[in-house]
Scaffold this motif. Structure first.
Motif, short mmCIF file in Angstrom:
data_model
loop_
_atom_site.label_atom_id
_atom_site.label_comp_id
_atom_site.label_asym_id
_atom_site.label_seq_id
_atom_site.Cartn_x
_atom_site.Cartn_y
_atom_site.Cartn_z
N LYS A 196 21.79 3.91 -36.60
CA LYS A 196 21.73 4.95 -35.56
C LYS A 196 21.72 6.32 -36.22
O LYS A 196 22.60 6.60 -37.05
CB LYS A 196 22.97 4.86 -34.65
N ASP A 223 15.14 10.92 -25.45
CA ASP A 223 15.80 10.90 -26.75
C ASP A 223 15.35 12.04 -27.66
O ASP A 223 15.70 12.08 -28.84
CB ASP A 223 15.58 9.54 -27.43
N TRP A 259 23.43 8.39 -31.78
CA TRP A 259 22.45 8.02 -30.75
C TRP A 259 23.11 7.12 -29.70
O TRP A 259 23.78 6.15 -30.04
CB TRP A 259 21.27 7.29 -31.41
N GLY A 260 22.90 7.47 -28.44
CA GLY A 260 23.42 6.65 -27.34
C GLY A 260 24.74 7.15 -26.78
O GLY A 260 25.10 6.80 -25.65
N TYR A 262 17.81 10.80 -30.27
CA TYR A 262 17.45 10.13 -31.51
C TYR A 262 17.07 11.17 -32.57
O TYR A 262 16.68 12.30 -32.25
CB TYR A 262 16.26 9.18 -31.25
N TYR A 286 16.80 -0.33 -29.42
CA TYR A 286 17.06 0.26 -28.09
C TYR A 286 17.91 -0.65 -27.19
O TYR A 286 18.91 -0.19 -26.61
CB TYR A 286 15.72 0.64 -27.43
N ARG A 338 22.45 11.33 -22.66
CA ARG A 338 22.94 10.70 -23.88
C ARG A 338 22.53 11.49 -25.12
O ARG A 338 21.61 12.29 -25.08
CB ARG A 338 22.43 9.26 -23.98
N ILE A 343 21.33 1.12 -26.31
CA ILE A 343 21.33 1.76 -24.99
C ILE A 343 21.76 0.76 -23.91
O ILE A 343 22.19 1.15 -22.83
CB ILE A 343 19.92 2.35 -24.69
N GLU A 367 12.12 7.21 -21.41
CA GLU A 367 13.22 6.94 -22.34
C GLU A 367 12.96 7.56 -23.71
O GLU A 367 13.88 8.08 -24.35
CB GLU A 367 13.43 5.42 -22.47
N LYS A 406 19.90 -1.42 -22.27
CA LYS A 406 18.88 -1.69 -21.24
C LYS A 406 17.68 -2.31 -21.96
O LYS A 406 17.58 -2.26 -23.18
CB LYS A 406 18.43 -0.39 -20.56
#
Ligand code: FEO
Ligand code: CA
Ligand code: CA
Ligand code: CA
Length: 741
Positions: free
Chosen positions: A726, A194, A100-101, A111, A144, A108, A148, A190, A150
């Motif tokens: 993750k 994912d 993830w990410g 999830y 998150y 990206r 990520i 977001e 952010k």
């Protein structure tokens, strides 16, 4: 119904379902026909290759094939340590392919990776297509910012939405530019980014292992593809006539047959022509499921946006997504960078999970799938045209025209496929035949569904509507479209068998179909048929089954079949095989079966201090999921000396589910997705661990006490103290890089 090893061998030598278990003889030799035609051609060196080629990992309970005495079993299992790690046999290792990410194309890695498909192109290069099913809201929100990099306004929006009460906020109705609407859009963008699909290109490196080699094919199809770019998804089949309507009873998004995004992508399948079929499962958590009799959707307001510390639901609300465009099978060609997917509506709209596809020269395509809900059905689509070359990409067009059927299982091991067409007569099962004693039926003329509980309500329903064509409205093609859109309720109306959460359907090399039913308990959605899905003591059964279904004359287009339960989940002392809740199944290139489990996160490793309640009564078996430990990956040889035994190949990290197992063509690499590590406890803090007590059973049923160490939360895959968990995809290899199977 519970097959012990010798009966299992007989089953493989005979025809599924045609053998009544009560007539099984007591003695079965080992000279059975192998289950797969493929293995029939490769039996020359059977004695050398049939041996199970790994030392199984140690799970929390003795298995049916445990050769030890009860006292030795008790000694071995009185203490057990659960590990926050992907545990493999010592001859094996794994490498993380993506987490993830990570970067994928211009987006990206999503999830909760689920289905995996590896389509190999020229030597040493291939496309790994990954489903990203959902976000585990609590852990996703917790991790998150760290993963990520952010921040999102979770706290502010949670506080604002709490003011609307438990029903949530109809963000779709807020004016554009409203600050709360903007914040909800940020969060849902977001969350939906994912989910969906991802394609990554891999190359085999000098060590013989697969590594990423980004190409122009690397891309994401997300839950909002097409919302603010040109990458809408396409659709085929009769429901497109409904999508194109400009007026109707319900909500119309104005996009015609184009569709924004895909989400809830759970299991899937890979076609012989190199495309991937991805199953949209729990769409009803993000957009409204109910439709009107003309197939148009309930409005977005019926699934408002909701957020609290462990929920993030109604993610389609703020964008005004139309509910009838989700719950389909999406086909994508991973090798075509411009393909963002096509939803084939002839395959039906329901909580799709699982894909089995059978394409043989000169015959129609048979496509199988299941609906993972309590009381959900098994479905089959038969194409109108036949296949001329199974590897021809033009076969995709065959999925655009045919008939969808739902399975009726008879208690005697036979069954039929019921067409879901306007002419099909209504004939629902009586609620008294269903665990939970209720069935949900379409509710014309208002749409949605009603809960039918008594014999009279079924009688009244059949008097009001004689055929599916009496329930759904529009032109003939629109009626057919509406039936496909409302497939689950339409199938209930015509008497398809309510089943036990079908999770996967897999075609064996001999054309038979393996089906994983994950759990047989009833719930708010309905329940399974009591005559088919029952425990040895004639009760609902939590721990699931694996079924084998054989079409009449082994023809893909057959409308009759036979079926047989091959293996049941549950504790060995109670007739089970030592696993709980079968999910994805996979046949390797030697025709042997692999299976992953899906014990609910909230039930995993839950203590069993006693098997009796305070009044001395036996605790309901369905409340003992904790006994089975972490979710796991199993191997069942279907041939040779070991056929009929169960071997534990892998244990997942904490609070995860292992999904999507897929072998490379040479059988040397096994791709596995580790989904939702830390889903319950989030990031494992400072090595948090609890000691829990379990009253366990030997394989013969002798009770003993186990002390179990249970980590809380997860730090997988990084493994460092306090690292965020993750979801990630791994490739598993033998350390000597020889074939796994
Ligand atoms: Fe997404 Fe039914 O598992
Ligand atoms: Ca699944
Ligand atoms: Ca499968
Ligand atoms: Ca599942």
């Amino acid at each position: 119904m519970y097959l012990k090893r010798r009966n299992f061998l007989l089953l493989l030598g005979g025809s599924a379902g045609s053998i009544a278990l009560s007539t099984l003889p007591g003695c079965v030799g080992k000279q059975q026909n192998p289950v797969s035609t493929e293995s029939a051609t490769s039996t020359a060196s059977q004695s050398a290759t049939d041996a199970v080629r790994f030392r199984p990992v140690s799970g929390p309970m003795p298995l049916p094939n445990d050769p030890r005495s009860p006292s030795e079993q008790i000694q071995a299992y009185q203490s057990y340590e659960v590990l926050d790690e992907l545990v493999l046999p010592e001859e094996f290792e794994y490498e993380v392919i993506g987490a993830w990410g990570d970067t994928v194309g211009n987006s990206r890695f999503g999830y909760n990776n689920d289905y995996l498909s590896f389509v190999e192109a020229e030597d040493g290069v291939g496309y790994l297509t990954i489903n990203f099913e959902y976000i585990s809201a609590r852990t996703w929100m917790q991790t998150y910012p760290q993963v990520i990099g952010k921040s999102l306004p979770f706290a502010e929006v949670t506080a604002a939405v709490a003011k609307s009460g438990k029903s949530g906020t109809n963000a779709n109705a807020l004016p554009d530019g409203d600050p709360l609407k903007t914040q909800i859009q940020q969060i849902c963008t977001e969350a939906l980014l994912d989910q969906g699909l991802g394609v990554i290109t891999l190359r085999r490196d000098e060590r013989g292992k697969w590594v990423r080699q980004p190409s122009e094919a690397d891309r994401r199809v997300t839950g909002i593809s097409g919302l603010s770019d040109e990458f809408t998804l396409k659709s085929t089949g009769p429901a497109t006539a409904v999508f194109r309507k400009t007026q109707g009873r319900g909500y119309i998004d104005g996009l015609g047959d184009r569709i924004i995004g895909t989400f809830g992508n759970c299991a899937g399948g890979t076609t012989p022509w190199g495309t991937v079929l991805s199953a949209e499962e729990n769409f009803q958590a993000q957009v409204p499921e109910p439709v009107f009799p003309d197939g148009t959707s309930a409005p977005p307001s019926q699934m408002p946006f909701f957020i609290d510390e462990k929920t993030l639901a109604g993610q389609g609300n703020v964008f005004g997504l139309a509910g009838n465009k989700y719950g389909w099978i999406v086909e994508i060609d991973p090798s075509d960078p411009l393909d963002y997917g096509t939803k084939h509506t002839w395959l039906g709209r329901y909580r799709h999970e699982a894909v089995g596809i059978r394409a043989e020269t000169g015959k129609p395509i048979a496509f199988y799938s299941g609906c993972d809900r309590r009381g959900g059905h098994i479905y089959k689509f038969i194409s109108r045209q036949s296949v001329s070359d199974p590897r021809d990409k033009a076969n995709s067009q065959l999925l655009a025209d045919g008939i969808l059927y739902a399975a009726k299982f008879n208690p005697d091991g036979t069954g039929t496929w019921i067409p879901l067409t306007p002419k099909t007569p209504t004939d629902p099962d009586l609620p008294s035949n269903i665990w939970g004693n209720s069935i949900l039926l379409p509710s014309p003329p208002n749409g949605g569904y009603i809960k039918a509980e008594g014999e009279n309500s079924i009688k009244g329903f059949k008097e009001r509507v004689k055929t599916l064509g009496d329930i759904y409205t529009g032109t003939e093609i629109e009626k057919q479209g509406a039936i496909l859109i409302d497939a689950h309720y339409a199938a209930n109306a015509v008497g398809a068998t309510c089943a036990a959460r079908p999770e996967d359907t897999e075609i064996a090399p001999d054309g038979s179909l393996y089906i994983a039913f994950t759990s047989g308990m009833p719930g708010g959605d309905g329940g399974p048929d009591k005559r088919i899905f029952k425990s040895l003591t004639d009760e609902p059964h939590e721990y699931g089954w694996i079924m084998r279904l054989v079409e009449a004359e082994n023809e893909p287009a057959a409308l009759n079949f036979t079926w047989q339960m091959m293996a049941a989940g549950g504790e060995p002392a109670e007739g089970g095989w030592g696993f709980a809740n079968p999910d994805n199944v996979l046949l390797d290139n030697r025709g042997n079966l692999w299976m992953v489990t899906d014990i609910s996160t909230s039930k995993m490793n839950q203590e069993i201090p006693s098997r009796l309640d305070d009044s001395g009564k036996a605790i309901d078996r369905s409340k003992m999921s904790g006994a089975f430990g972490n979710n796991s990956l199993w191997y069942f040889p279907l041939q040779g000396e070991s056929a009929g035994d169960a071997y534990l190949f892998a244990l997942g990290p904490m609070e995860c589910e292992m999904t999507g197992p897929y072998f490379s063509q040479d059988g040397k690499s096994l791709f596995v997705a580790v989904q939702h590590p830390g889903e319950f406890g989030g990031t494992r803090q400072d090595g948090a661990i609890e000691t829990r007590k379990f009253e366990m059973l030997t394989d013969g049923g002798e009770a003993f006490r186990q002390t179990r160490q249970v980590p809380i939360g997860s730090n997988w895959p990084d493994g460092q103290n306090n690292a965020p968990p993750k979801p990630a995809v791994v490739a598993i290899y033998r350390r000597d890089l020889d074939s796994i199977v």
